[in-house]
Motif scaffolding. Sequence first.
Motif, PDB file in Angstrom:
ATOM      1  N   LEU A 119      40.619  65.190  47.933  1.00  0.00           N
ATOM      2  CA  LEU A 119      40.235  65.951  46.735  1.00  0.00           C
ATOM      3  C   LEU A 119      40.240  65.073  45.482  1.00  0.00           C
ATOM      4  O   LEU A 119      39.364  65.187  44.625  1.00  0.00           O
ATOM      5  CB  LEU A 119      41.198  67.132  46.580  1.00  0.00           C
ATOM      6  CG  LEU A 119      40.844  68.169  45.534  1.00  0.00           C
ATOM      7  CD1 LEU A 119      39.480  68.770  45.778  1.00  0.00           C
ATOM      8  CD2 LEU A 119      41.889  69.279  45.522  1.00  0.00           C
ATOM      9  N   ILE A 153      45.685  80.975  37.186  1.00  0.00           N
ATOM     10  CA  ILE A 153      46.759  81.674  36.454  1.00  0.00           C
ATOM     11  C   ILE A 153      47.929  81.741  37.428  1.00  0.00           C
ATOM     12  O   ILE A 153      47.882  82.505  38.401  1.00  0.00           O
ATOM     13  CB  ILE A 153      46.352  83.106  36.045  1.00  0.00           C
ATOM     14  CG1 ILE A 153      45.080  83.099  35.185  1.00  0.00           C
ATOM     15  CG2 ILE A 153      47.486  83.807  35.308  1.00  0.00           C
ATOM     16  CD1 ILE A 153      44.578  84.500  34.818  1.00  0.00           C
ATOM     17  N   GLY A 158      37.890  75.078  45.103  1.00  0.00           N
ATOM     18  CA  GLY A 158      38.073  76.473  45.525  1.00  0.00           C
ATOM     19  C   GLY A 158      36.729  77.081  45.871  1.00  0.00           C
ATOM     20  O   GLY A 158      35.739  76.846  45.175  1.00  0.00           O
ATOM     21  N   THR A 196      34.336  85.984  35.764  1.00  0.00           N
ATOM     22  CA  THR A 196      35.109  84.760  35.475  1.00  0.00           C
ATOM     23  C   THR A 196      34.223  83.509  35.536  1.00  0.00           C
ATOM     24  O   THR A 196      34.210  82.720  34.584  1.00  0.00           O
ATOM     25  CB  THR A 196      36.328  84.648  36.405  1.00  0.00           C
ATOM     26  OG1 THR A 196      37.119  85.819  36.231  1.00  0.00           O
ATOM     27  CG2 THR A 196      37.165  83.430  36.078  1.00  0.00           C
ATOM     28  N   VAL A 249      39.955  80.338  29.973  1.00  0.00           N
ATOM     29  CA  VAL A 249      38.990  81.138  30.734  1.00  0.00           C
ATOM     30  C   VAL A 249      39.311  82.638  30.652  1.00  0.00           C
ATOM     31  O   VAL A 249      38.401  83.472  30.567  1.00  0.00           O
ATOM     32  CB  VAL A 249      38.989  80.675  32.214  1.00  0.00           C
ATOM     33  CG1 VAL A 249      38.149  81.591  33.080  1.00  0.00           C
ATOM     34  CG2 VAL A 249      38.495  79.234  32.305  1.00  0.00           C
ATOM     35  N   GLY A 250      40.596  82.977  30.682  1.00  0.00           N
ATOM     36  CA  GLY A 250      41.015  84.393  30.744  1.00  0.00           C
ATOM     37  C   GLY A 250      40.302  85.300  29.751  1.00  0.00           C
ATOM     38  O   GLY A 250      39.693  86.293  30.152  1.00  0.00           O
TER      39      GLY A 250
END
Length: 281
Positions: free
Chosen positions: A194, A230, A164, A140, A260-261
């Motif tokens: 953030l 997702i 993340g 990914t 991205v998937g």
Amino acid sequence: MILIDGKKAAAELRAELKEEVAELKSKHNKVPGLTVILIGDLTPSQIYVRNKEKSANEVGLKSEVIKYPNSVEEKTVLEKIQELNSDETVSGILVQLPLPKHIDKQKVIEAIDPSKDVDGFHPMNVGNLSSGYESSIPCTPLGCYLLIKKIEPNLSGKKAVVVGRSNLNGKPMTQLLLKENCTVTITHSKTKDLKAECLEADIIVAAVGIPELVRGDWVKKDAIVIDVGINKTDNGIVGDVHFDEVSKNAKALTPVPGGVGPMTIACLLKNTIDCFKRSQI
Ligand code: NAD
């Protein structure tokens, strides 16, 4: 705003890989082989594995899926991995996660020969990536990296914020951006502000698992924003980025789905071919 078309980019990558497999076949008289181990009957895992097999066949790889019931013993899986490690026709081994609770994920990951670890999860590959040596790279983040490079080939000196810090996404993404001489900030659930961090970024990669966390006023004008998330919601699948808001500011943005998937599986095929090539040297 550039809508980053992951489906198109993945189709282009698969077409390149198909040509490469044909060349490798004529040079070595054999093709790279991908073996996937699927344990249990979780529907999402079954769908992923079916898609992986279909894509592998499409580019001409030899592909095999080994299925075990949920109750399979850890020992049986580890023995199968050893067998595949010494099988010359197998270039890449992937054990579909998540695993049933009684199987130790780390033991399984570490049992895979690092030179066949197409997921890039083995500590040897993690270490090689962070040391800047050749390694398998988790699929990914590799897909995200290739999409970013299509928009901006020279990333040197850019400020990147990765949201993340998972081993699967955030950490390897950080290493890839560092390798490109970005100044990288890795943020996570304990990050104090953030929004302020994101507002500094030329590139944002969000891999969190919180629907639409990154808002329009978090994004600098002309930033490249990659949405890994997702998330199933009552309104369908959404990413970690608020698409409508962010698309008003960003220079380029990946949609969810269709960003991205599709690159993730194409990168798995790329990793399998790269493992094969390294084994032929
Ligand atoms: P994870 O749960 O392992 O990690 C999430 C990370 O987000 C953690 O590091 C955590 O510290 C951080 N985080 C949590 N809350 C936060 C907050 N409020 N602010 C900032 N950071 C916060 O997740 P993962 O496995 O990296 O997956 C992330 C998302 O990507 C999920 O939605 C997952 O479904 C998706 N995913 C997509 C693909 C793909 O092919 N597109 C592949 C893998 C995962």
